[in-house]
Structure formats: structure tokens, C-alpha cells
Scaffold this active site. Structure first.
Site, mmCIF file in Angstrom:
data_model
loop_
_atom_site.group_PDB
_atom_site.id
_atom_site.type_symbol
_atom_site.label_atom_id
_atom_site.label_comp_id
_atom_site.label_asym_id
_atom_site.label_seq_id
_atom_site.Cartn_x
_atom_site.Cartn_y
_atom_site.Cartn_z
ATOM 1 N N GLY A 17 0.855 -1.177 0.000
ATOM 2 C CA GLY A 17 0.000 0.000 0.000
ATOM 3 C C GLY A 17 0.885 1.218 0.000
ATOM 4 O O GLY A 17 2.087 1.124 0.226
ATOM 5 N N GLY A 19 0.983 5.768 0.460
ATOM 6 C CA GLY A 19 0.317 7.006 0.808
ATOM 7 C C GLY A 19 1.338 8.099 0.749
ATOM 8 O O GLY A 19 2.471 7.875 0.345
ATOM 9 N N SER A 20 0.929 9.282 1.161
ATOM 10 C CA SER A 20 1.862 10.378 1.031
ATOM 11 C C SER A 20 3.034 10.210 1.981
ATOM 12 O O SER A 20 4.053 10.857 1.822
ATOM 13 C CB SER A 20 1.156 11.694 1.284
ATOM 14 O OG SER A 20 0.453 11.613 2.482
ATOM 15 N N PHE A 21 2.880 9.364 2.966
ATOM 16 C CA PHE A 21 3.981 9.181 3.889
ATOM 17 C C PHE A 21 4.989 8.160 3.413
ATOM 18 O O PHE A 21 6.032 7.991 4.003
ATOM 19 C CB PHE A 21 3.474 8.785 5.266
ATOM 20 C CG PHE A 21 3.720 9.855 6.247
ATOM 21 C CD1 PHE A 21 4.892 9.889 6.978
ATOM 22 C CD2 PHE A 21 2.795 10.853 6.416
ATOM 23 C CE1 PHE A 21 5.137 10.903 7.859
ATOM 24 C CE2 PHE A 21 3.032 11.870 7.305
ATOM 25 C CZ PHE A 21 4.207 11.896 8.028
ATOM 26 N N VAL A 24 4.463 1.003 1.673
ATOM 27 C CA VAL A 24 4.664 -0.160 2.518
ATOM 28 C C VAL A 24 4.895 -1.372 1.632
ATOM 29 O O VAL A 24 4.138 -1.623 0.695
ATOM 30 C CB VAL A 24 3.446 -0.422 3.420
ATOM 31 C CG1 VAL A 24 3.719 -1.602 4.334
ATOM 32 C CG2 VAL A 24 3.130 0.801 4.244
ATOM 33 N N LYS A 39 7.785 -0.159 6.045
ATOM 34 C CA LYS A 39 7.288 1.137 5.608
ATOM 35 C C LYS A 39 8.479 1.986 5.204
ATOM 36 O O LYS A 39 9.411 2.152 5.979
ATOM 37 C CB LYS A 39 6.541 1.781 6.775
ATOM 38 C CG LYS A 39 5.811 3.019 6.379
ATOM 39 C CD LYS A 39 4.955 3.693 7.336
ATOM 40 C CE LYS A 39 4.303 3.655 8.532
ATOM 41 N NZ LYS A 39 3.420 4.444 9.123
ATOM 42 N N ASP A 126 -6.230 7.681 18.091
ATOM 43 C CA ASP A 126 -6.805 7.599 16.743
ATOM 44 C C ASP A 126 -7.407 6.223 16.502
ATOM 45 O O ASP A 126 -7.156 5.597 15.478
ATOM 46 C CB ASP A 126 -5.735 7.929 15.703
ATOM 47 C CG ASP A 126 -6.334 8.431 14.389
ATOM 48 O OD1 ASP A 126 -7.551 8.710 14.372
ATOM 49 O OD2 ASP A 126 -5.600 8.530 13.398
#
Lengths: 650, 370
Positions: A17, A19-21, A24, A39, A126
Site C-alpha cells: 500500500g 500514501g503520502s507518507f 509499505v 514502511k 486515533d
């Protein structure tokens, strides 16, 4: 920090997967043969204070519980940080697909996890379905500690405003000091989310929700659920944290005590695996590709001149970067688009839009110096600007912040792709030169998909709240992904077809194509388009309207959410966590994936979206004379299309 | 937890805990096989629970006082600090909690303004505890717990002074307690503070990152202590800072230390340090090379140090020379510097300001007047 060599201990496999971070990957630790998830965070493109990433690592690394995703190691490789975690094959929880029995088990496991964290002086802050992972044998684990807090003393409190609006406890929103109990509230919301598919107020704008949660009475679980379940939710959602039970107390609740064994959850994992296997989509995993730095000779001519003495030259990393496939699985760059996995609209994360984690608000107690205020935080504007102070507010820009970073992670210049789009979408000047129509159209079709269709659908998807609508959108996206992989030429012709059909209907023409080549001068082209915001809203829920309205001035060419909008932030972390993809069911053929009834609406939306992304298309001066030619080509193609795709062209 | 607590207490009396812990910790250093880590873990866990209390019940102040004095008398803080990396995972976390509670504890009769009992003791009589806590960065296992304790203690100025002025047996070293410190004597560079440079540069990511956070705390918290320290040890400090940290091969160390350098220089309390720093042509050269690094964030952080040189109204002659020699290149370079930062207004303003400053410099160096 001399740990560059550690990376070689792992064999990095396919992507799980992104994302902007960061991305992974699934990987194998060579020494033990153990499967892990790694990650990769590109620190160069993360403007966040590195310290905050360290904070996450330090919270994770002090956890040792079977209810928490196990942290293994972290190390630097160039400007990438690799975080090695336990691999969890079951993926994220997908809300809405659980029976009450399943929910009871999940809640119990989450309570065990929270009991552990709270005893350790940690607050997760969260808790929500998206931050829960399942192992292959059904174990439930808490994940994503991006905003977790470590208290030094058991009775201390926090004021920092972090979390995801829909799941946030009233005391967190009011910033009046909160403790472990905040997680319990979020757990209650998560239980509702699991049961109903989305959290309460899901159709409300997240900023508005921030006012409603403290003001309104707590949400209740309504519907065909047992009394115990309803009471459990009721207990979690007590507004006064002092009267809200602890994790330990809730473990004694009847709903929890009567929960079944974890093994029952294996069923969910298996079901997911089955549906994975059933889908006959093109399976082409994206493999990790290593970036190599080659040392390029230094360009001395451009150096600073420091007296007669030559300056101590910094050992410079070359600027030439070459990519080398890490294994035999080299995949062409373009080919990676074939993979549906790469498509962001996976139904596996339906709550995505609303998951705006407002994070990284520096706690007042933490540091007295001016610190960066998080982008999109409701208080973003209070950061004072002091000339000649180190600018700690960098990164507030966000205009480049994409929900999903499409750029391969090894390009540190990944920002800015968004801004470049309108220009890049301008058809090349050789557009109509009929040199080799077939390949040209295929190329354009692919470009159309990559540059326009997919980003448009991303954004639409991201702005849609209701899960049924999201589902429909993601199917459409998958269908396009498939079409693109099988027949990029097809997507090209589809659009041409659409454009010309629309232009023949006077009303549609006015609505979508007011700047026809025939009647619009090039000067007013970009600004004269249909106001996109309203078009998007047409035929859609008030949610979108709210989202759009709050999105600030809507640019005519791009429908971008305001940077203040916490939606955007949600994705920063979200997609960094492992997301084994869940392909949507039934998308073998395009016709099936696109239900007949909403097709019109969908077409309209695509139309609109395409127009948005291709501003120069109709009106590039000097292109009018090509229209006849393209119409001809188009007609020829539609004949072929009718033969192949009767239902579509009908 | 109450149930665990109750059972543990049945086995060991609170007053016996420090003594027993001492015996077990001592065995960790002895020949292998003699240690009983499970026993030690149990004792430490019990000690932690007495100190922090449970959700149900808190220990009485008298009991706490007894425990804290016991810990001091048995020199347990020192032993635990030395052996932190040898303890099992959970015990390291327990030890961290024990330290942080012990160092905050004030006897019920003492005023809330007084220094906590154990902290005062350590600062005056047993500074080696703090030094050993720093040495926790020698091991991956002990880095996080030791670092967490350190950052809490370092809020205390005396404790920060102990670490800064530790210098072995030298005259004026903090080894004989905070009162013995001679703040005017330059450091030899062998004290524990100077080891931070290597911990930050050479350790694995987790250790280095934690050490850097502590280092930053140490240098930014105390507005009297640190400016004086940096002035007296100017040469040694910036020699190490520039050569080890700013030139580090680790991306994180490099980027963070450039940023910290900017923060130190722009802190009002460090005014004298800042003026001394920006007078040196050598420093400007390092900084200009950072602008040319091929990593954008390094360039960006470098810019925030570079601007101090240019904005300085009393530029030294060497600095003026370098700037003038590169004037055209700089002007060209700056006008394209980090162009994609289009929405960082403050950055754009500052960049414009620097361009103007450089353009308006007189063409021959003028001796600064102040």
C-alpha cells in the site's frame, strides 16, 4: 548513524500500500525467513519534523503486546527511513461487513489492546476501524501510532487536538485536558462504524462535526442489534470522561464476556482471500525497485570561489540517478499502471475521506519554541511569522499534497505533480498528425487514464462520504483501470465519443462544453469553463456540497479541496500503513462493473472531470481544423466499437 | 493490578525492596548464571507500582519517603543506570518509571519549590548517576529509557550543568558535585557531553535520534547556562559541531543539526555566540556548500543559517570577501534557489531580502563598525 547496511538484511517484495507518507512493502527478513512489512518513509519529501516520526517509533518500540502491531526495527537508508513491522496478512478491517458476533470479538480484542496501552501510559488517540489490522489467523491488532501519546506520569493529561473528527471524544475537541478515556469514546464510535459501515455524522462535514460532538447528546446505536451491544456502545459514549468506564471495566461488560473466540474472525480473512482470488483482474504486483546513486563527477566550474584556497569539497552524492530493478521482476514504468492495486479507490478503505487525522499539533507543554503547526489543523493560522527565525512553518503549502501520491517513491521531487497537470494535459502539438494513429491513440489513451481519469476519480472518491457512493465510484475506477490495461485505445475513443455525443445535445453542450472550438476564443478558454464545483455537486448529496463549499474558492480547472480541509491530512498517514488490496468484487468485464442505471450520471461526472483535467483540449488555437479529421477517425472507430461493445455504444 | 500488587507485597516488604534490588543488580555484573533476572524484574515491577500507585490506591507518603531514601542509601540509582542495558525489556521500562518518579519525589513536609530529594542528592553528591544515564546511549537497549529519564531531569539547570561540565578528574569538573564546577575553564573535550557527538553520528537510527533529542534539549533549555558554556568552549564546540554533525553521512543527523544550528544562532540569549560564529569565513564556506547539497531539505535548512551571515549588518571582512567573490554566482543561484517553494511566503521574502543585500554590498570589503 551508520546503519546503511541493515537494509540488505531484507528481501523486499511487492508493494502492500502507499500514501503520502511512503510506501509499505512486503519483505522477507533473510536471516529468519520471516515475512515482515516495511514502511519506507521518504524524509526528503516529508516536511514534518523528523522528531515527530521518531515519537511514533519510540511509542511503538516500547510496546510488546500481541494486541499491538509489533515493531521490529527502523533504520536509515539515504534519506529514506525504513520501519520494519510485523506483517499482518488479513489487512484492514472493512467496516460494514461484520456480524454482531464478529464485532463483539473485535471489541474485546481492542479492549485488551487498550488495556495494555493505557497501563503503559500510552494513549492511541486515533482508534477507528482503519487503524485496526487483522492477522492471517484472525488476530486483531492496533496499528498506526502516528498520533499516539506517551504520558510520563499516570495521572497527567493531554490537551493536544489530534485524532479524526468523527471518532474524537468531546473532551479532546474541547481541549480541556483528557486522558485514556478518549480512546474509549473512539472505540464506541468504532463499534458503530463496524456495525453500520460508517461513523455517526458521516454525512456531515468534519469541521461541523467538531461542533456537534460536544454539543449534541452522544450518538446511540440504533437498529436491529442486541440490547447488550447497544448498551456497550452506550457505555463507551458517555460524554463525561469521569463517568466513562475504563478498558478494564468494559472487559467485564456482558457484550464482551459473551464474545466468541478469535478464530471466528479467520472466516473474515478467508472470505477476503476468496474474493481476492475470484477476481480475474490482471494481477501484476508492483515490485520494489531500488534507487541507485551513482557518483557523478563534480561540476567544479559552478562551485563557489573561496579565496585561493580550495574549499573543502563536500563529498557530494551524484545527481544522476539510475533505477535498477531489484529483481528479475522489472516492471516497465508504464506497466505499473496496469495494476489495480495501484489504483487508490480500493473499497478496502471506504471511510477514507472522512478520516482526517488532524495530527501533529504540538502540545503546548512539549516545547516553548515556535513549532510548526500542522497543515489543515483548525488553528493553522496562528503560527506567527518572525523574520529571520528558522522557518518552522514550512510545508503549510499543501498545494502539492495529494491524497494519493502517484509518483514512484524514489523521486524526491515528487511534489508539484499536481500543479503541472493542466499543462501536461494539453495535447501534444502532434496530436492530429496521422502518422501512426493506432499507437498514438493508445498512448494518448493511457495518458488520458493516468493523467486525467484516474486523478479525477481519486478526487471524486475522496470527496464522497457515503459508502455506497464510494463503492460505485471505486468500481468505476477499477473498470477504467481494467480498460486502460487491456485497451488504452479504448479509453481514448471513449472520451472522444463522449465529447462528440455531448456536443450534439444542446443542453449538455451548454453544461459541459461551452468553450467549443467553434465559438470560443482561446483567450477566455481556461476561465470560462463550467464552474466545476456545482457540476460535481449536481445530483449528489449535501455532503459533497458542504465539502465543496468549505473547500474555498474552487478553481475552474481543478477541483481541489482546500488545504485547510482536514480530509487531505487524513491520507498522510493512512496509506502509509499496510493495505493489502481488496479488489472489488465482480469486475471481470467492463459492462458488469458499470451498472446501467447510474451510468449516465457517471458519464456526466467523468465528462466533467475530464474537462477539468484537460483544459486546453477543445480550444487550443489552431487545432480547429483538425476536428474534421478526428471526427472521421472517430466514426471509423465507433463502428468497430459497436461490433465489440454493443451495449456500451448503444 | 491491585491483585498483583497485593501478592507482590506479601512477598517483599517495601522497605526491603531497595536492598534486594541492589543484590540482584550487582549479580548482573558478576559471572553469568548467577543472576536471577525474573526475581529482579519482579522487584523492580513492585517498586514501580509502589511509586506510581495504582488506579485504586496510592502508597502513603511515609512509605514513599522510606522507599526513596532506601534507593538513595543503597546507591541503586547508579547501579541501575550502569546496568540498564542488561535488564530485560519490561524491567527497562519499569526502571525508567522508577527513575522518573524518584527524581520527582518531594517529602511531604518539603515545600513544592524545593528541589526533589533524590535529584538534589545526585546533583550534589552523586553526579555519576547522570553521567551513566548518558552512557545509556552506548547500547541500543538502554538508549530510549535512559534518554527519556535524562530529558526529564535536564529541565533542571543544575542537572544540565552536571552533564555539560563533566570532565573526569579535572579541576572544576562536575564530578565532585554541582558546587565544584568552574564555568570559566575550557573543557578538555573528554567529558560525557562531548560523547554525544559520536552517539549522534555513529549510532543506529533509533539511538542517534534519541541522543540528538537530548542534545537539543541540553542546548536550548537553559538560557543562562548554555550561552556561557558556548562562549567559553566556542572553538571546541563548533569544531566538533561542524565537522561531525553538519558533515554527518546520516541524512537525519545532518538535516537536524543544521536546523538546530540555526535555532542556536537565532536564539536571543546566544547573541554573542551568534556574532562570533558569523564572523568566520570558514563557517560561511561550510554553509554555502550546504546550499549546494543535492538534497532539498538540506539546502533549505542550510539557507536558514546562510541568511544569518548575509543579514548581519556588521559582516566581517573575510565574510564580505567571500560574498563579493561569489556575488554574481550567488545572485544567479539565489534567484533560482528552491523555486518550487512557491507558497512558502516567508521563505520567498527572505530569499528576496538576501538577494537585495548581496546586490547592494559595496564592491570592496569595508571593515565593520560597531
Amino acid at each position: 548513524m551508520a546503519d546503511e547496511g541493515v537494509a540488505s538484511h531484507y528481501q523486499v517484495l511487492e508493494e502492500l500500500g502507499r500514501g503520502s507518507f511512503g510506501v509499505v512493502y512486503k519483505a522477507i527478513e533473510k536471516r529468519t525467513g520471516e515475512t515482515v512489512a516495511i514502511k519506507h518513509i521518504d524524509l526528503e519529501s516529508s516536511e514534518d519534523d523528523i522528531q515527530e516520526i521518531q515519537q511514533e517509533i519510540s511509542v511503538l518500540s516500547t510496546c510488546a503486546s500481541s494486541y499491538v502491531t509489533q515493531y521490529k526495527a527502523s533504520f536509515l537508508r539515504g534519506h529514506k527511513l525504513w520501519i520494519v513491522m510485523e506483517y499482518l496478512g488479513g489487512g484492514h478491517l472493512k467496516p460494514g461487513s461484520f456480524s454482531e458476533g464478529h464485532i463483539a470479538i473485535i471489541c474485546r480484542e481492542l479492549l485488551f489492546g487498550l488495556e495494555y496501552l493505557h497501563a503503559e501510559g500510552k494513549i492511541h488517540r486515533d482508534i477507528k476501524a482503519a487503524n485496526v489490522l487483522l492477522s492471517e489467523n484472525g488476530k486483531v491488532k492496533l496499528a498506526d501510532f502516528g498520533v499516539a501519546a506517551q504520558l510520563t506520569h499516570m495521572k497527567s493529561q493531554r490537551n493536544t487536538f489530534v485524532g479524526t473528527p468523527f471518532w474524537m471524544a468531546p473532551e479532546v475537541i474541547q481541549q480541556a485536558g483528557y486522558d485514556f478515556k478518549a480512546d474509549i469514546w473512539s472505540l464506541g464510535i468504532t463499534a458503530i462504524e463496524l456495525a453500520l459501515g460508517e461513523p455517526p455524522h458521516a454525512n456531515t462535514h468534519p469541521m461541523k462535526v467538531l461542533f456537534q460532538i460536544p454539543k449534541n447528546p452522544p450518538p446511540r446505536l440504533e437498529g436491529k442489534f442486541s440490547k447488550e451491544f447497544k448498551d456497550f456502545v452506550f457505555q463507551c459514549l458517555v460524554k463525561d470522561p469521569d463517568h466513562r468506564p475504563t478498558a478494564k471495566e468494559l472487559l467485564k461488560h456482558r457484550f464482551i464476556r459473551s464474545a466468541g473466540k478469535v478464530e471466528a474472525l479467520q472466516e473474515l480473512v478467508h472470505r477476503k482471500q476468496m474474493s481476492d482470488a475470484r477476481t480475474d483482474r490482471v494481477k501484476l504486483p508492483v515490485f520494489y525497485q531500488e534507487t541507485l546513486h551513482t557518483i557523478s563527477p563534480k561540476d567544479n566550474s559552478d562551485d563557489w570561489v573561496f579565496d585561493t584556497v580550495k574549499s573543502v569539497a563536500l563529498p557530494k552524492r551524484g545527481t544522476v540517478r539510475s533505477r535498477k530493478p531489484s529483481s528479475a521482476f522489472a516492471v516497465e514504468d508504464a506497466m505499473r499502471k496496469l495494476d489495480v492495486k495501484d489504483g487508490p479507490l480500493q473499497p478496502s478503505t471506504p471511510g477514507t475521506v472522512r478520516r482526517s487525522t488532524v495530527r501533529r499539533q504540538p502540545s503546548a507543554a512539549q516545547q516553548s519554541s515556535v513549532r510548526r503547526i500542522s497543515n489543515g489543523s483548525p488553528r493553522a493560522s496562528i503560527a506567527p511569522k518572525c523574520p529571520l527565525q528558522p522557518d518552522l512553518s514550512f510545508g503549510n503549502s499543501g498545494s502539492t499534497m495529494r491524497l494519493f501520491r502517484r509518483v514512484p517513491s524514489d523521486s524526491s521531487a515528487s511534489a508539484g505533480s499536481h500543479e503541472a497537470q493542466p499543462n501536461e494535459n494539453r495535447p501534444p502539438t502532434s496530436f492530429h498528425a496521422p502518422v501512426d494513429p493506432n499507437s498514438k491513440e493508445a498512448l494518448l489513451g493511457r495518458r488520458l487514464y493516468n493523467r486525467a481519469l484516474e486523478p479525477c476519480l481519486d478526487e471524486l472518491h475522496a470527496q464522497t462520504a457515503a459508502s455506497s457512493k464510494r463503492e460505485a465510484l471505486s468500481r468505476l475506477s477499477d473498470a477504467f483501470a481494467l480498460l486502460d490495461s487491456v485497451d488504452p485505445e479504448g479509453s481514448y475513443h471513449f472520451l472522444r465519443n463522449l465529447v462528440s455525443v455531448v456536443s450534439q445535445d444542446p443542453k449538455l453542450d451548454v453544461a459541459f462544453l461551452r468553450n467549443n472550438p467553434q465559438n470560443s476564443g482561446p483567450s477566455k478558454t481556461p476561465l470560462d469553463g463550467t464552474p466545476q464545483g456545482t457540476v460535481v455537486i449536481k445530483g449528489r448529496s449535501a455532503t459533497a456540497a458542504a465539502a465543496a463549499a468549505s473547500g474555498g474558492p474552487v478553481s475552474p480547472t481543478k477541483f481541489v479541496m482546500s488545504q485547510e480541509n482536514p480530509h487531505l491530512l487524513s491520507h498522510r498517514r493512512r496509506h502509509g500503513s499496510q493495505t493489502p488490496d481488496l479488489p472489488p468484487p465482480g469486475q471481470g468485464r467492463v459492462e458488469r462493473a458499470m451498472p446501467r442505471s447510474p451510468e449516465k450520471e457517471q458519464r456526466d461526472r467523468e465528462k466533467m472531470a475530464l474537462e477539468a483535467k484537460l483544459p486546453g483540449r477543445q480550444a487550443v488555437p489552431g487545432m480547429e481544423h483538425c476536428k474534421a479529421l478526428s471526427d472521421l477517425l472517430y466514426t471509423r472507430w465507433t463502428d468497430g466499437l459497436r461490433a465489440r461493445w454493443g451495449s456500451m455504444a448503444a | 493490578m491491585a491483585f498483583l500488587f497485593g501478592r507482590a507485597r506479601a512477598r517483599t516488604n517495601t522497605s526491603d525492596l531497595p536492598k534486594q534490588a541492589r543484590e540482584h543488580v550487582a549479580r548482573l555484573e558478576g559471572p553469568p548464571g548467577t543472576a536471577k533476572p525474573e526475581e529482579l524484574a519482579r522487584i523492580l515491577s513492585q517498586m514501580k507500582q509502589v511509586l506510581q500507585g495504582t488506579h485504586e490506591a496510592d502508597a502513603s507518603p511515609e512509605q514513599l519517603l522510606q522507599l526513596v531514601t532506601g534507593i538513595i542509601e543503597e546507591d541503586l540509582l547508579y547501579l541501575l543506570a550502569v546496568n540498564l542495558h542488561r535488564l530485560p525489556f519490561e524491567s527497562r521500562k519499569d526502571t525508567q518509571v522508577i527513575f522518573s518518579y524518584v527524581f520527582r519525589f518531594r517529602p511531604p513536609t518539603a515545600s513544592t519549590k524545593s528541589e526533589p530529594l533524590a535529584l538534589a542528592y545526585v546533583v550534589e553528591k552523586r553526579p555519576q548517576v547522570l553521567v551513566e544515564l548518558c552512557r545509556g546511549y552506548d547500547h541500543k537497549e538502554s538508549a530510549t529509557p535512559a534518554g527519556t529519564v535524562l530529558r526529564e531531569i535536564l529541565k533542571n539547570e543544575a542537572a544540565a550543568a552536571i552533564i555539560l561540565y563533566d570532565d573526569g578528574d579535572e579541576q572544576g569538573s562536575s564530578a565532585r558535585g554541582v558546587a565544584a564546577i568552574n564555568r570559566d575553564r575550557p573543557q578538555s573535550g573528554n567529558g560525557v557531553f562531548w560523547m554525544f557527538f559520536n552517539w549522534i553520528d555513529k549510532s543506529s537510527f533509533e539511538v542517534a535520534a534519541d541522543a540528538f533529542t537530548t542534545f537539543r534539549e541540553l542546548l536550548t533549555k537553559h538560557k543562562d547556562l548554555v550561552p556561557k558554556y558556548l562562549s567559553v568552549n566556542f572553538e571546541l564546540f563548533f569544531e566538533k559541531y561542524n565537522n561531525i554533525l553538519v558533515q554527518s553521512n546520516s541524512y537525519v543527523t545532518k538535516r537536524q543539526s543544521i536546523k538546530l544550528l540555526g535555532e542556536i544562532l537565532l536564539d536571543r540569549s546566544n547573541y554573542n555566540v551568534m556574532t562570533a560564529y558569523v564572523d568566520r569565513g570558514e563557517h560561511l564556506k561550510i554553509c554555502m556548500n550546504l546550499l549546494r547539497d543535492d538534497r532539498k531539505m538540506v539546502q533549505y535548512e542550510g539557507f536558514h543559517v546562510f541568511k544569518v551571515f548575509v543579514a548581519n549588518p556588521h559582516k566581517s571582512v573575510p565574510v564580505q570577501k567571500i560574498l563579493l567573490m561569489n556575488r554574481e554566482k550567488l545572485l544567479h543561484f539565489l534567484s533560482h534557489f528552491l523555486e518550487d517553494r512557491t507558497d512558502d511566503e516567508q521563505f520567498i521574502d527572505e530569499r528576496e531580502f538576501l538577494i537585495k543585500q548581496i546586490r547592494n554590498m559595496p564592491s570592496t570589503p569595508v571593515p565593520p563598525q560597531r
